[in-house]
Design a protein around this motif. Structure first.
Motif, PDB file in Angstrom:
ATOM      1  N   SER A 236       0.828  -1.202   0.000  1.00 54.43           N
ATOM      2  CA  SER A 236       0.000   0.000   0.000  1.00 54.43           C
ATOM      3  C   SER A 236       0.867   1.259   0.000  1.00 54.43           C
ATOM      4  O   SER A 236       2.019   1.243   0.431  1.00 54.43           O
ATOM      5  N   PHE A 237       0.288   2.346  -0.490  1.00 51.72           N
ATOM      6  CA  PHE A 237       0.963   3.638  -0.465  1.00 51.72           C
ATOM      7  C   PHE A 237      -0.084   4.723  -0.288  1.00 51.72           C
ATOM      8  O   PHE A 237      -1.278   4.507  -0.508  1.00 51.72           O
ATOM      9  N   LYS A 238       0.385   5.885   0.148  1.00 49.11           N
ATOM     10  CA  LYS A 238      -0.499   7.052   0.188  1.00 49.11           C
ATOM     11  C   LYS A 238       0.025   8.090  -0.778  1.00 49.11           C
ATOM     12  O   LYS A 238       1.245   8.237  -0.969  1.00 49.11           O
ATOM     13  N   LEU A 239      -0.904   8.797  -1.429  1.00 48.22           N
ATOM     14  CA  LEU A 239      -0.538   9.862  -2.347  1.00 48.22           C
ATOM     15  C   LEU A 239      -0.286  11.132  -1.551  1.00 48.22           C
ATOM     16  O   LEU A 239      -1.095  11.515  -0.707  1.00 48.22           O
ATOM     17  N   VAL A 240       0.850  11.779  -1.802  1.00 43.47           N
ATOM     18  CA  VAL A 240       1.223  13.004  -1.094  1.00 43.47           C
ATOM     19  C   VAL A 240       1.457  14.112  -2.115  1.00 43.47           C
ATOM     20  O   VAL A 240       2.164  13.912  -3.112  1.00 43.47           O
ATOM     21  N   CYS A 241       0.842  15.264  -1.885  1.00 43.26           N
ATOM     22  CA  CYS A 241       1.163  16.444  -2.694  1.00 43.26           C
ATOM     23  C   CYS A 241       2.250  17.210  -1.953  1.00 43.26           C
ATOM     24  O   CYS A 241       2.004  17.815  -0.902  1.00 43.26           O
ATOM     25  N   ALA A 242       3.466  17.149  -2.493  1.00 44.61           N
ATOM     26  CA  ALA A 242       4.611  17.770  -1.814  1.00 44.61           C
ATOM     27  C   ALA A 242       4.458  19.273  -1.700  1.00 44.61           C
ATOM     28  O   ALA A 242       4.797  19.870  -0.671  1.00 44.61           O
ATOM     29  N   GLY A 243       3.966  19.922  -2.774  1.00 44.69           N
ATOM     30  CA  GLY A 243       3.841  21.367  -2.746  1.00 44.69           C
ATOM     31  C   GLY A 243       3.779  21.942  -4.142  1.00 44.69           C
ATOM     32  O   GLY A 243       3.250  21.314  -5.065  1.00 44.69           O
ATOM     33  N   VAL A 244       4.357  23.139  -4.308  1.00 48.87           N
ATOM     34  CA  VAL A 244       4.259  23.932  -5.534  1.00 48.87           C
ATOM     35  C   VAL A 244       5.638  24.026  -6.182  1.00 48.87           C
ATOM     36  O   VAL A 244       6.611  24.407  -5.514  1.00 48.87           O
ATOM     37  N   VAL A 245       5.725  23.705  -7.468  1.00 44.91           N
ATOM     38  CA  VAL A 245       7.003  23.820  -8.157  1.00 44.91           C
ATOM     39  C   VAL A 245       7.199  25.280  -8.581  1.00 44.91           C
ATOM     40  O   VAL A 245       6.299  25.917  -9.123  1.00 44.91           O
ATOM     41  N   LEU A 246       8.384  25.820  -8.297  1.00 46.50           N
ATOM     42  CA  LEU A 246       8.675  27.234  -8.493  1.00 46.50           C
ATOM     43  C   LEU A 246       9.632  27.449  -9.667  1.00 46.50           C
ATOM     44  O   LEU A 246      10.289  26.510 -10.119  1.00 46.50           O
ATOM     45  N   PRO A 247       9.735  28.683 -10.160  1.00 45.26           N
ATOM     46  CA  PRO A 247      10.707  28.959 -11.215  1.00 45.26           C
ATOM     47  C   PRO A 247      12.125  28.680 -10.744  1.00 45.26           C
ATOM     48  O   PRO A 247      12.436  28.812  -9.552  1.00 45.26           O
ATOM     49  N   GLY A 248      12.980  28.293 -11.661  1.00 45.51           N
ATOM     50  CA  GLY A 248      14.366  28.032 -11.311  1.00 45.51           C
ATOM     51  C   GLY A 248      15.118  27.453 -12.486  1.00 45.51           C
ATOM     52  O   GLY A 248      14.535  27.164 -13.528  1.00 45.51           O
ATOM     53  N   ASP A 249      16.398  27.316 -12.333  1.00 45.21           N
ATOM     54  CA  ASP A 249      17.247  26.701 -13.348  1.00 45.21           C
ATOM     55  C   ASP A 249      17.514  25.256 -12.955  1.00 45.21           C
ATOM     56  O   ASP A 249      17.873  24.961 -11.819  1.00 45.21           O
ATOM     57  N   ASP A 250      17.359  24.356 -13.927  1.00 46.43           N
ATOM     58  CA  ASP A 250      17.607  22.932 -13.686  1.00 46.43           C
ATOM     59  C   ASP A 250      16.721  22.405 -12.550  1.00 46.43           C
ATOM     60  O   ASP A 250      15.545  22.152 -12.756  1.00 46.43           O
ATOM     61  N   HIS A 251      17.280  22.250 -11.349  1.00 44.18           N
ATOM     62  CA  HIS A 251      16.525  21.671 -10.242  1.00 44.18           C
ATOM     63  C   HIS A 251      15.619  22.742  -9.621  1.00 44.18           C
ATOM     64  O   HIS A 251      16.037  23.513  -8.760  1.00 44.18           O
TER      65      HIS A 251
END
Length: 265
Positions: A206-221
């Motif tokens: 079993s697993f749970k779905l997690v919303c980590a957060g919001v992806v922000l502007p940036g270079d590469d990572h």
């Protein structure tokens, strides 16, 4: 390793099933720039005998929200009855957002959006990122330097026609020793501001779905503003300030009474 493809498919199915109607692509009005993705989020305020009391927001990255006028692209499944027009134009767009200090995240209370739909004779039929899947401190602490499979649910920009189709972008997330969480992998144009998901094991298969957060502007990572920090920032907002921020609706400012709370039984 033989279980990984099944987990991968199951995670994508869970993302689409739980949040497929939660995202809204937007861009600067009548301009081919500032493409981004926003999404609906229900902040759980309290649970009572009558049900849950929540405060509802649109959430995105701060940078693309700082334009004066913008347009959302609507899919037919997001409103009932379906709108004839595929665009929702918003003037005074930048004024409708509250920027969370130090996080690079902007939130817009949705009272104006609901009021606009009511005036036009339709209602929103969205999904929302809920308190149950938004990451908590322990979920974030479980991440480390080794990338964990992760997924951005965003809207890229079609080559040539600029279509804002929804896509599940596969990559990874890592957490530095200092606690910063980052996206590992390519991020298509238009997906800044989108929610990032991963699956966390809970025993057995079993697993749970997690919303980590919001992806922000940036270079590469690209950095990710995580929900444990977003929750803390939202709770620090004065309710009256949040309500006033929500007064700016699409096209014109709504004249209906402002709705700060939404109660779900």
């Amino acid at each position: 390793m033989s279980d990984l493809p099944d987990l991968h498919s199951a995670t994508i199915d869970a993302i689409v099933g739980n949040a497929g109607r939660a995202t809204l692509p937007f861009q600067r009005l009548h301009r081919e720039d500032r493409h981004a993705t926003a999404f609906w989020f229900n902040e759980l305020v309290e649970t009572t005998a009558e049900g849950e009391v929540i405060r509802q927001y649109l959430v995105t990255a701060s940078e693309p929200a700082r334009v004066e006028n913008a347009e959302f692209t609507l899919r037919p499944e997001l409103c009932a009855p379906a709108m004839s027009a595929g665009k929702l134009l918003m003037t005074d767009f930048a004024e409708g957002w509250t920027h969370l200090d130090g996080l690079g995240v902007a939130v817009m209370p949705t009272a104006g959006l609901h009021a606009h739909g009511a005036r036009k004779g339709w209602r929103w039929t969205t999904d929302e990122i809920t308190d149950g899947i938004a990451a908590r401190e322990e979920d974030v602490a479980g991440l480390g330097a080794e990338p964990v499979a992760a997924y951005v649910l965003g809207h890229d920009v079609g080559a040539g026609d600029g279509a804002r189709e929804q896509a599940v972008v596969v990559g990874g997330v890592t957490r530095t020793a200092g606690g910063d969480v980052r996206w590992v992998g390519d991020l298509p144009r238009g997906c800044v501001g989108a929610p990032v998901f991963f699956s966390a094991p809970v025993g057995g298969n079993s697993f749970k779905l997690v919303c980590a957060g919001v992806v922000l502007p940036g270079d590469d990572h690209h950095p990710i503003a995580t929900f444990d920090r977003i929750r803390t920032a939202l709770r620090a907002l004065a309710p009256d300030t949040a309500s006033a921020r929500g007064a700016a609706g699409p096209d014109t400012r709504p004249r209906e009474p402002k709705r700060r709370w939404w109660r779900r039984g």
